[in-house]
Design a protein around this motif. Structure first.
Motif, PDB file in Angstrom:
ATOM      1  N   PRO A  52       0.892  -1.124  -0.117  1.00 55.04           N
ATOM      2  CA  PRO A  52      -0.132   0.030   0.058  1.00 55.04           C
ATOM      3  C   PRO A  52       0.956   1.201  -0.101  1.00 55.04           C
ATOM      4  N   GLY A  53       1.682   1.624  -1.054  1.00 50.56           N
ATOM      5  CA  GLY A  53       2.716   2.350  -1.137  1.00 50.56           C
ATOM      6  C   GLY A  53       3.862   1.913  -0.615  1.00 50.56           C
ATOM      7  N   ARG A  54       4.029   1.156   0.167  1.00 51.87           N
ATOM      8  CA  ARG A  54       5.626   0.583   0.620  1.00 51.87           C
ATOM      9  C   ARG A  54       5.144  -1.099   0.594  1.00 51.87           C
ATOM     10  N   ASN A  55       6.103  -1.814   0.349  1.00 53.36           N
ATOM     11  CA  ASN A  55       6.037  -3.222   0.368  1.00 53.36           C
ATOM     12  C   ASN A  55       6.260  -3.686   1.985  1.00 53.36           C
ATOM     13  N   PHE A  56       5.362  -4.520   2.435  1.00 54.31           N
ATOM     14  CA  PHE A  56       5.396  -5.153   3.699  1.00 54.31           C
ATOM     15  C   PHE A  56       5.327  -6.526   3.790  1.00 54.31           C
ATOM     16  N   VAL A  57       6.014  -7.193   4.682  1.00 51.69           N
ATOM     17  CA  VAL A  57       5.785  -8.714   5.106  1.00 51.69           C
ATOM     18  C   VAL A  57       5.269  -8.875   6.261  1.00 51.69           C
ATOM     19  N   THR A  58       4.041  -9.502   6.305  1.00 53.91           N
ATOM     20  CA  THR A  58       3.436  -9.814   7.616  1.00 53.91           C
ATOM     21  C   THR A  58       3.102 -11.192   8.219  1.00 53.91           C
ATOM     22  N   TYR A  96       3.372   7.840   7.864  1.00 52.55           N
ATOM     23  CA  TYR A  96       2.844   6.844   7.139  1.00 52.55           C
ATOM     24  C   TYR A  96       1.561   7.432   6.134  1.00 52.55           C
ATOM     25  N   LEU A  97       1.739   6.645   5.084  1.00 50.36           N
ATOM     26  CA  LEU A  97       0.676   7.317   3.889  1.00 50.36           C
ATOM     27  C   LEU A  97      -0.777   6.866   4.575  1.00 50.36           C
ATOM     28  N   PRO A  98      -1.635   7.405   3.982  1.00 53.27           N
ATOM     29  CA  PRO A  98      -3.188   7.010   4.510  1.00 53.27           C
ATOM     30  C   PRO A  98      -3.557   5.558   4.283  1.00 53.27           C
ATOM     31  N   GLN A  99      -3.064   4.915   3.095  1.00 52.39           N
ATOM     32  CA  GLN A  99      -3.695   3.858   2.852  1.00 52.39           C
ATOM     33  C   GLN A  99      -2.833   2.803   3.516  1.00 52.39           C
ATOM     34  N   ILE A 100      -1.537   2.935   4.046  1.00 53.33           N
ATOM     35  CA  ILE A 100      -0.912   2.119   4.889  1.00 53.33           C
ATOM     36  C   ILE A 100      -1.534   1.935   6.326  1.00 53.33           C
ATOM     37  N   LEU A 101      -2.161   3.085   6.760  1.00 52.85           N
ATOM     38  CA  LEU A 101      -2.856   2.962   8.010  1.00 52.85           C
ATOM     39  C   LEU A 101      -4.294   2.340   7.799  1.00 52.85           C
ATOM     40  N   GLU A 102      -4.798   2.505   6.792  1.00 55.86           N
ATOM     41  CA  GLU A 102      -6.014   1.658   6.312  1.00 55.86           C
ATOM     42  C   GLU A 102      -5.701   0.192   6.638  1.00 55.86           C
ATOM     43  N   VAL A 103      -4.763  -0.303   5.930  1.00 52.43           N
ATOM     44  CA  VAL A 103      -4.394  -1.726   5.965  1.00 52.43           C
ATOM     45  C   VAL A 103      -4.055  -2.276   7.350  1.00 52.43           C
ATOM     46  N   PHE A 104      -3.442  -1.481   7.794  1.00 59.86           N
ATOM     47  CA  PHE A 104      -3.034  -1.713   9.561  1.00 59.86           C
ATOM     48  C   PHE A 104      -3.553  -0.956  10.422  1.00 59.86           C
ATOM     49  N   PRO A 105      -4.820  -1.103  10.842  1.00 58.03           N
ATOM     50  CA  PRO A 105      -5.624  -0.575  11.856  1.00 58.03           C
ATOM     51  C   PRO A 105      -4.581  -0.486  13.038  1.00 58.03           C
ATOM     52  N   SER A 106      -4.636   0.440  13.823  1.00 55.12           N
ATOM     53  CA  SER A 106      -3.844   0.553  14.906  1.00 55.12           C
ATOM     54  C   SER A 106      -4.285   1.357  16.263  1.00 55.12           C
ATOM     55  N   ALA A 107      -3.678   0.824  17.229  1.00 52.13           N
ATOM     56  CA  ALA A 107      -4.270   1.461  18.687  1.00 52.13           C
ATOM     57  C   ALA A 107      -3.211   2.581  19.051  1.00 52.13           C
ATOM     58  N   TRP A 108      -2.260   2.745  18.356  1.00 49.79           N
ATOM     59  CA  TRP A 108      -1.386   3.782  18.778  1.00 49.79           C
ATOM     60  C   TRP A 108      -1.599   5.069  18.458  1.00 49.79           C
ATOM     61  N   PRO A 119      -1.056  -5.489  -4.230  1.00 52.44           N
ATOM     62  CA  PRO A 119      -0.115  -6.454  -4.343  1.00 52.44           C
ATOM     63  C   PRO A 119       1.315  -6.037  -4.321  1.00 52.44           C
ATOM     64  N   TYR A 120       2.214  -7.092  -3.940  1.00 52.45           N
ATOM     65  CA  TYR A 120       3.858  -6.861  -4.190  1.00 52.45           C
ATOM     66  C   TYR A 120       4.409  -5.813  -5.276  1.00 52.45           C
ATOM     67  N   GLN A 121       4.913  -5.125  -5.331  1.00 47.11           N
ATOM     68  CA  GLN A 121       5.837  -4.509  -6.533  1.00 47.11           C
ATOM     69  C   GLN A 121       7.227  -4.463  -6.289  1.00 47.11           C
ATOM     70  N   ARG A 122       8.078  -4.927  -7.083  1.00 46.85           N
ATOM     71  CA  ARG A 122       9.519  -4.911  -6.857  1.00 46.85           C
ATOM     72  C   ARG A 122       9.792  -3.380  -6.814  1.00 46.85           C
ATOM     73  N   ALA A 123      10.690  -3.517  -5.639  1.00 44.67           N
ATOM     74  CA  ALA A 123      11.302  -2.188  -5.466  1.00 44.67           C
ATOM     75  C   ALA A 123      12.581  -2.076  -4.787  1.00 44.67           C
ATOM     76  N   TYR A 124      13.391  -0.866  -4.765  1.00 48.00           N
ATOM     77  CA  TYR A 124      14.720  -0.999  -4.538  1.00 48.00           C
ATOM     78  C   TYR A 124      14.989   0.273  -3.649  1.00 48.00           C
ATOM     79  N   LEU A 125      15.756   0.085  -2.687  1.00 48.74           N
ATOM     80  CA  LEU A 125      16.644   1.464  -2.117  1.00 48.74           C
ATOM     81  C   LEU A 125      17.395   1.996  -3.111  1.00 48.74           C
TER      82      LEU A 125
END
Length: 402
Positions: free
Chosen positions: A13-19, A343-355, A383-389
């Protein structure tokens, strides 16, 4: 209680994450962050193909035994892929354990040592005027501590200053973005930045700066000395992380506080630095250090040597990692500060948080567990998108530290 299923969820969701999501026969679930920015699928495979099958049927409450099993049992120990994978499992297990105890994680760790968690955010500009303005905007938002970065005259946009500074990696890049670096130009310009920031914004705010591992020990010593007038909260990642002994030289020549650790994976990467009190802040984070179990041990070790904690908190670690960090931050006696880049808004939507964030301070919240979850249906839309630093080269083309 037994583990019945382990899911490895990769989303972007704007960045790749593994959960990591762990299920039990009593209906409790837990989630953990296992993201390794730029190498996400390596960790996902390590988890899916090697670790997850070994969790089925185990008691999730035996967190220490499971941690030791995956660390010592692999023979090939340490390294960023292994430790990120272990971290994802370990954080999910602590989430389950705290839920089973019906309390927020920080209470299970021993309770709060403070009411709220001081954090710092980022301000940057392509030139000094733009950076000074950015600091003012962050102050208006309530932040009490700000990391300041600036572009260098004669160079294109560099780390932490240009359009890519919001995300650090571009999801549409087929190959790593290449930046250009000049240490001599940087060393001449940065003291002027902090002179301007102090003149514009005074002394009622903490200022930090990140060299991103780009200097030699003597160059870092010179910069630290040149910045002493600005009374920085810290100078971060002064030399390449492998150069632990190099901090001895830096320490001899400057009183500017030193911080390091975001690319460290175990206590062994920082043992000498802490034992010899060569740093003031250890910046290791849950996902890269092997989870709550390992980071708590590192934090306790640091306290013996008067080193304070400062968990890495960039956007390339999911809100799950930040949530786990904040529970440790609230508990740990030798707390220093917590990084928060937002965080980008869509990241916070995918990962609802109490903090929550308020007036420059964070709090993990009072939800049971670590207080962060993943919306699996929403995650499927990203979905995952290939990305590099990025990678970094000197002006003559020599590959350098990014």
């Amino acid at each position: 209680m037994k583990i019945t299923e382990v899911k490895i969820i990769v989303c972007s969701p704007g960045r790749n994450f593994v959960t990591v999501k762990i299920f039990t026969d009593e209906g409790l679930t837990g989630v953990g962050d296992a993201t390794l920015n730029g190498r996400e699928l390596a960790v996902a495979s390590y988890l899916q193909d090697h670790l997850a099958p070994l969790l089925i049927g185990r008691d999730p409450r035996r967190i220490e035994d499971i941690w030791q099993y995956f660390y010592k049992g692999a023979y090939w120990r340490r390294g960023p892929v292994t430790m990120a994978a272990i971290a994802g499992i370990d954080t999910a297990l602590w989430d389950i354990k705290a839920k089973a105890a019906n309390m927020p994680l920080y209470q299970l760790l021993g309770g709060a040592s403070r009411e709220k968690v001081l954090c710092y955010t980022h301000a940057q500009g392509r030139d000094i005027a733009e950076a000074v303005e950015a600091v003012g905007k962050r102050k208006e938002q309530g932040y009490k501590a700000i990391r300041v970065q600036v572009g260098i005259p004669g160079l294109p946009d560099v780390y932490g200053t240009g359009a890519k500074s919001v995300t650090n990696n571009a999801l549409d890049d087929a190959v790593p973005h290449e930046e250009t670096w000049s240490t001599s130009k940087y060393l001449r310009y940065v003291p002027e930045l902090f002179k301007a920031v102090r003149e514009a914004h005074g002394w009622d705010i903490e200022l930090l700066h990140d060299t991103h591992h780009r200097l030699t020990p003597i160059e870092a010593a010179r910069l630290g000395k040149d910045l002493e007038f600005a009374r920085l909260f810290w100078l971060e990642d002064a030399v390449a992380a492998e150069h632990q002994e190099g901090f001895r030289l830096i320490r001899k020549h400057t009183t500017t506080p030193l911080a390091v650790g975001e690319v460290f994976n175990t206590i062994w990467d920082a043992r000498l630095l802490m034992e010899e009190q060569l740093i003031d802040y250890i910046r290791m984070t849950t996902v890269h250090a092997g989870g709550v179990t390992a980071l708590r041990r590192i934090m306790d070790f640091a306290s013996v040597y008067n080193v304070r904690t400062a968990c890495h908190g960039a956007m390339d670690m999911s809100p799950i990692c930040l949530g786990a960090n904040l529970h440790l931050d609230l508990w740990v006696p030798n707390f220093g500060i917590q990084e928060y880049s937002g965080y980008l808004p869509q990241i916070l939507e995918v990962f609802p948080s109490a903090w929550s964030l308020s007036d420059g301070y964070l709090h993990p919240g009072e939800a049971v567990g670590h207080g962060v979850d993943i919306d699996e249906r929403l995650a499927e839309k990203y979905p995952y998108q290939r990305a590099y630093l990025p990678v970094n080269r000197l002006e003559d083309g020599t590959l350098w530290h990014w």
